[in-house]
Design an enzyme around this catalytic site. Structure first.
Site, PDB file in Angstrom:
ATOM      1  N   ASP A 154       0.684  -1.065  -0.037  1.00 48.93           N
ATOM      2  CA  ASP A 154      -0.133   0.130   0.040  1.00 48.93           C
ATOM      3  C   ASP A 154       0.897   1.341   0.060  1.00 48.93           C
ATOM      4  OD1 ASP A 154      -2.279  -1.611   0.201  1.00 48.93           O
ATOM      5  OD2 ASP A 154      -2.523  -1.500   2.331  1.00 48.93           O
TER       6      ASP A 154
ATOM      7  N   TYR B 276       5.968  -8.793   8.239  1.00 48.01           N
ATOM      8  CA  TYR B 276       5.686  -7.281   8.455  1.00 48.01           C
ATOM      9  C   TYR B 276       5.972  -7.008   9.972  1.00 48.01           C
ATOM     10  CZ  TYR B 276       3.190  -7.734   4.100  1.00 48.01           C
ATOM     11  OH  TYR B 276       2.871  -7.949   2.734  1.00 48.01           O
TER      12      TYR B 276
ATOM     13  N   ASP C 289      -6.869   2.041   7.726  1.00 46.92           N
ATOM     14  CA  ASP C 289      -5.230   2.549   8.189  1.00 46.92           C
ATOM     15  C   ASP C 289      -5.575   4.183   8.528  1.00 46.92           C
ATOM     16  OD1 ASP C 289      -4.969   4.249   5.794  1.00 46.92           O
ATOM     17  OD2 ASP C 289      -4.631   2.639   4.774  1.00 46.92           O
TER      18      ASP C 289
ATOM     19  N   ARG D 120      -4.629  -4.805   7.156  1.00 43.01           N
ATOM     20  CA  ARG D 120      -5.553  -3.914   7.603  1.00 43.01           C
ATOM     21  C   ARG D 120      -6.611  -4.718   8.135  1.00 43.01           C
ATOM     22  NH1 ARG D 120      -6.581  -0.435   2.838  1.00 43.01           N
ATOM     23  NH2 ARG D 120      -5.764  -2.189   1.466  1.00 43.01           N
TER      24      ARG D 120
END
Length: 298
Positions: free
Chosen positions: A40, A68, A82, A174
């Protein structure tokens, strides 16, 4: 310069993955570039850019497990999942402890069916979800199976959670963060997201785009991961002579078949020529045992 291989880019926040690919195309003066898994615009970290024949490895690179590091803000829900999105709800989180977070994490590992983000490219009735979202149109948000291998809390203070997550292909971080917020009863959104690993590649191997932009011709060549090493964690078999000739024409020589069928491998096997260049990829096949998935001009 040989332009078949991958560049490992440390993507900055604010750029799309496509922006990075476009800039690399400009630097290398080569249009045959793709990437091995979208990040993203908010996200930073490891973006594998596939150059030349490496674009043919895209499906295998994207299938690799990812790691991550996620910064999470508790007590807030946004429409995008987000911190860049519109705030939908805020709650006080002063009473939430790290112990409560640790208590819910085991139930958030393994295979989960989670709703995909409202702002994503998943298609429903021929349109991408973000197209519905931008026009504020109602649509049923589909769920998707996502697999979380492991989660480790790196720190927690004043509603800010930092954690490290290993997950399989197709996981929307997310969505997972929003589920964490729901389980805690306070809502949550992604504040920062950094990819630190993809398959066997680590973030410390990556370089920022602006560094590549200043590299010499020789420097760029030195940064290129060769085609034969892109799937370097796959077992390899070097072949020569008649075996090489048969493989180039899409046939698996009997001796090669006999060796590979006894290999212990999950994803596939790399077939290398006598110089160590990538010649072909072999994968498992239900009927034949193994099959050639791809032959390269080598």
């Amino acid at each position: 310069m040989n332009q078949n291989g991958v560049y490992l880019i440390d993507k900055p926040s604010g750029l799309t993955s496509h922006d990075v690919v476009d800039e690399l195309r400009r630097i290398l003066k080569n249009r045959a570039i793709g990437h091995g898994g979208t990040l993203d615009p908010l996200a930073t970290g490891l973006l594998i850019c596939l150059v030349g024949d490496a674009t043919k490895l895209s499906q295998y690179v994207m299938a690799e497990e990812k790691t991550y590091v996620v910064g999470i803000k508790l007590g807030i829900r946004t429409d995008s999942g987000d911190i860049t999105g519109q705030v939908l709800e805020e709650k006080d989180v002063s009473q939430i402890t790290e112990g409560q977070i640790q208590e819910v994490l085991p139930s958030l590992q393994g295979e989960l069916n989670l709703k995909v983000p409202k702002y994503s490219a998943v298609k429903v009735k021929g349109k991408k979800l973000y197209e519905y979202a931008r026009k504020n149109e109602d649509v049923e948000i589909p769920t998707k199976k996502m697999s979380i291998r492991s989660i480790k809390v790196l720190g927690y203070e004043n509603g800010q959670v930092n954690l490290e997550m290993d997950c399989e292909k197709g996981t929307y971080v997310r969505s997972w963060v929003e589920e964490l917020g729901d389980r805690l009863g306070c809502g949550a959104t992604v504040e920062t997201l950094r990819r630190t690993r993809s398959g066997s590649f680590e973030i410390n191997q990556a370089r920022p785009l602006d560094v590549l932009a200043t590299e010499t011709f020789e420097g760029l060549a030195g940064r290129l991961v060769p085609l034969s090493d892109v799937l370097g964690h796959w077992p390899a078999l070097k072949i020569t002579g008649r075996d090489h000739s048969l493989m180039v024409h899409g046939q698996i020589p009997r001796g090669v078949y006999t060796q590979i069928i006894h290999f212990a491998f999950e994803s596939g096997v790399r077939i290398l020529n006598e110089d160590g260049g990538l010649l072909a990829l072999i994968v498992r096949d239900e009927q034949k045992g193994i099959k050639i998935a791809r032959v390269f001009s080598s």
